[in-house]
Design a protein around this motif. Structure first.
Motif, PDB file in Angstrom:
ATOM      1  N   VAL A 240      40.425  25.301   4.637  1.00 39.10           N
ATOM      2  CA  VAL A 240      39.406  24.847   4.831  1.00 39.10           C
ATOM      3  C   VAL A 240      38.023  24.912   5.575  1.00 39.10           C
ATOM      4  O   VAL A 240      39.077  24.720   7.019  1.00 39.10           O
ATOM      5  CB  VAL A 240      38.919  23.439   4.157  1.00 39.10           C
ATOM      6  N   VAL A 241      37.386  25.170   6.133  1.00 41.53           N
ATOM      7  CA  VAL A 241      36.461  25.007   6.955  1.00 41.53           C
ATOM      8  C   VAL A 241      35.563  23.559   7.038  1.00 41.53           C
ATOM      9  O   VAL A 241      34.855  23.644   6.415  1.00 41.53           O
ATOM     10  CB  VAL A 241      35.767  26.602   7.316  1.00 41.53           C
ATOM     11  N   GLY A 242      35.809  22.372   8.089  1.00 45.29           N
ATOM     12  CA  GLY A 242      34.853  21.581   7.856  1.00 45.29           C
ATOM     13  C   GLY A 242      33.485  21.492   9.418  1.00 45.29           C
ATOM     14  O   GLY A 242      34.181  21.564  10.219  1.00 45.29           O
ATOM     15  N   ILE A 243      32.728  21.281   8.500  1.00 50.51           N
ATOM     16  CA  ILE A 243      31.812  21.068   9.151  1.00 50.51           C
ATOM     17  C   ILE A 243      30.137  19.971   9.109  1.00 50.51           C
ATOM     18  O   ILE A 243      30.206  19.715   8.191  1.00 50.51           O
ATOM     19  CB  ILE A 243      30.903  22.487   9.606  1.00 50.51           C
ATOM     20  N   ALA A 244      30.527  19.106  10.194  1.00 51.97           N
ATOM     21  CA  ALA A 244      29.005  17.794   9.804  1.00 51.97           C
ATOM     22  C   ALA A 244      28.226  18.231  11.242  1.00 51.97           C
ATOM     23  O   ALA A 244      28.789  18.050  11.828  1.00 51.97           O
ATOM     24  CB  ALA A 244      30.506  16.863  10.387  1.00 51.97           C
ATOM     25  N   TYR A 245      27.570  17.834  10.745  1.00 52.72           N
ATOM     26  CA  TYR A 245      26.300  17.544  11.300  1.00 52.72           C
ATOM     27  C   TYR A 245      26.033  16.201  11.716  1.00 52.72           C
ATOM     28  O   TYR A 245      26.055  14.675  10.521  1.00 52.72           O
ATOM     29  CB  TYR A 245      25.113  17.820  10.478  1.00 52.72           C
ATOM     30  N   LEU A 246      25.704  15.695  12.428  1.00 53.63           N
ATOM     31  CA  LEU A 246      25.812  14.578  12.808  1.00 53.63           C
ATOM     32  C   LEU A 246      24.216  13.901  13.746  1.00 53.63           C
ATOM     33  O   LEU A 246      23.927  14.799  14.710  1.00 53.63           O
ATOM     34  CB  LEU A 246      26.967  13.866  14.155  1.00 53.63           C
ATOM     35  N   LYS A 247      23.587  13.292  13.234  1.00 55.16           N
ATOM     36  CA  LYS A 247      22.458  12.464  13.819  1.00 55.16           C
ATOM     37  C   LYS A 247      22.247  11.670  14.888  1.00 55.16           C
ATOM     38  O   LYS A 247      23.430  10.034  13.946  1.00 55.16           O
ATOM     39  CB  LYS A 247      21.332  12.435  12.965  1.00 55.16           C
ATOM     40  N   HIS A 248      21.735  11.482  15.890  1.00 50.32           N
ATOM     41  CA  HIS A 248      21.928  10.441  16.568  1.00 50.32           C
ATOM     42  C   HIS A 248      20.823  10.679  17.237  1.00 50.32           C
ATOM     43  O   HIS A 248      20.250  11.052  18.115  1.00 50.32           O
ATOM     44  CB  HIS A 248      22.662  10.608  18.130  1.00 50.32           C
ATOM     45  N   GLY A 249      19.268   9.413  16.281  1.00 44.45           N
ATOM     46  CA  GLY A 249      18.379   9.120  16.353  1.00 44.45           C
ATOM     47  C   GLY A 249      17.627  10.784  16.284  1.00 44.45           C
ATOM     48  O   GLY A 249      17.351  11.223  15.473  1.00 44.45           O
ATOM     49  N   ASN A 250      16.640  11.032  17.400  1.00 48.20           N
ATOM     50  CA  ASN A 250      15.782  12.461  17.351  1.00 48.20           C
ATOM     51  C   ASN A 250      17.068  13.413  17.842  1.00 48.20           C
ATOM     52  O   ASN A 250      17.051  14.378  17.127  1.00 48.20           O
ATOM     53  CB  ASN A 250      14.786  12.213  18.530  1.00 48.20           C
ATOM     54  N   LEU A 251      18.116  12.757  17.820  1.00 45.72           N
ATOM     55  CA  LEU A 251      19.346  14.144  18.811  1.00 45.72           C
ATOM     56  C   LEU A 251      20.117  14.642  17.515  1.00 45.72           C
ATOM     57  O   LEU A 251      19.958  13.959  16.286  1.00 45.72           O
ATOM     58  CB  LEU A 251      19.438  14.024  19.819  1.00 45.72           C
ATOM     59  N   SER A 252      21.037  15.763  17.589  1.00 47.82           N
ATOM     60  CA  SER A 252      21.972  15.350  16.609  1.00 47.82           C
ATOM     61  C   SER A 252      22.914  17.412  17.342  1.00 47.82           C
ATOM     62  O   SER A 252      22.589  17.510  18.518  1.00 47.82           O
ATOM     63  CB  SER A 252      21.652  16.806  15.394  1.00 47.82           C
TER      64      SER A 252
END
Length: 401
Positions: free
Chosen positions: A341-353
């Motif tokens: 399994v390939v796991g990818i998380a998109y992390l939002k930090h306000g206006n940044l990611s």
């Protein structure tokens, strides 16, 4: 403007002063990333092994490059023979003598790991009017590539999987007892390959004639144009790959295994994965979700993917690593046949990611463990079955779920 043109935009004047070897090296990087291309590697005695090595997983391309002019419509035989002899010498050094070849950033080259070996004699000058695309010498198959063909092939087959598959199909075609005449160069063969579901079978014909114009007609085909437009979504996957790779370099992390799996999908599957990932972000932000997951399985790669959206804007203490690993375990449970399994998380930090990514090849959950998980965690989860066509109707190009 296509991906290849964008890559080289503004570099035309710079390329004019460079050697054929360096031009070929830069072209190769468009498809393979510079971390998988090794220019002028050295043997144990300090002499050059070949002009270029391209390595991906269990596949290796050995390139010997000449930048010579035509003589009465042909390359001089001595140039062809020299290229072939150098390729055979490189092959024997790696696979017969087992010499220790050190590659920067890669380590020691071990010939035993390679299942697919392609020897390529590359000519960066004008193309011959008539030439062999494939020939044998000392029992080894040699692929001849001309500059105009290289430009088109690298532009069209601009992922490592697409590139390898085409050359494997050419090799399979060569092994069949079939005659062939091509008017117009290798681009006509490539066009036939693309039009026929990436196949060069020719229905077991005894002799094939490919006329000039197949490639030009393909360029104006509505489905081909729609595919090219749809493939622009795949650049999201390129962005993920490049971001993760550059971040790993800054942190001096060894992520070769991870990069192999991120690079493995071909252009079409990169589009599928990109649309799935983009849809996750759009839906999460539309409904102001803190966390959301999507699972997708690509049967031909035997790989499952766990995509996560996590908003850290108001809570930076969310255990991202644990959640992503758990998501991969659930994905493995859902798709037990997957090799990993390939796991990818998109992390939002306000206006940044930012992104974080892992590979998981462990076990899934038992039925009882899975039921307990469902009771304890009320997560927004979607299992996506992709129904994307490589050559979509124009009206479906921008279809995002």
């Amino acid at each position: 403007m296509d991906r290849y043109a964008r890559h080289l935009e503004g570099k035309a004047a710079d390329l004019k002063g460079k050697t054929g070897e360096l031009i070929a090296y830069e072209l190769a990087q468009v498809s393979f990333l510079k971390d998988w291309c090794f220019q002028s590697p050295l043997k144990e005695d300090g002499k050059e092994l070949c002009d270029l090595l391209i390595i991906f997983d269990d596949t290796i391309f050995i390139w010997q490059i000449k930048n010579v002019k035509l003589d009465d419509g042909h390359y001089k035989e001595k140039h062809k023979v020299k290229n072939i002899n150098q390729l055979i010498g490189a092959y024997k050094t790696i696979f017969v003598k087992n010499e220790e070849i050190k590659l920067p950033g890669y380590g020691i080259l071990d010939g035993n790991v390679f299942k697919n070996i392609f020897l390529c004699s590359v000519f960066m000058g004008e193309s011959e009017f008539i030439s062999k695309m494939i020939e044998e010498s000392e029992g080894l198959v040699i692929h001849t590539i001309h500059r105009d063909s290289l430009d088109i092939i690298v532009n069209e087959l601009d992922t490592v999987s697409d590139f390898i598959h085409y050359y494997q199909m050419k090799l399979d075609m060569y092994k069949r007892p079939m005659g062939m005449m091509i008017n117009g160069g290798e681009k006509e063969l490539l066009a036939h390959y693309l039009k026929n579901n990436r196949d060069l079978n020719f229905n077991d014909a005894d002799f094939i004639i490919l006329e000039d114009g197949i490639w030009e007609n393909l360029q104006n085909n509505e489905q081909y144009l729609a595919r090219s437009e749809a493939d622009r979504y795949s650049e999201i996957w390129e962005h993920i790959i490049n971001t993760i790779n550059e971040e790993a370099k800054l942190q001096l992390l060894d992520i070769k295994s991870l990069m192999v799996e991120l690079l493995r999908p071909n252009r079409f599957y990169r589009r599928v994965l990109s649309k799935c990932f983009l849809g996750l972000i759009i839906k999460s932000e539309k409904h102001s979700l803190i966390e959301m997951r999507r699972y997708i399985y690509l049967e031909s790669l035997n790989t499952a993917y766990c995509f996560m959206y996590i908003d850290l804007t108001n809570d930076n203490n969310i255990p991202v690593a644990k959640l992503l690993e758990l998501g991969c375990i659930i994905s493995r449970t859902q798709h037990s046949q997957a090799k990993l399994v390939v796991g990818i998380a998109y992390l939002k930090h306000g206006n940044l990611s930012s992104y974080t990514c892992i590979l998981y090849d462990g076990d899934g959950l038992t039925t009882e463990e899975y039921e307990n998980y469902r009771k304890q965690f009320n997560r927004t989860v979607e299992i996506v079955e992709f129904n994307e066509e490589e050559y979509p109707e124009a009206s479906l190009v921008n279809n995002i779920r």
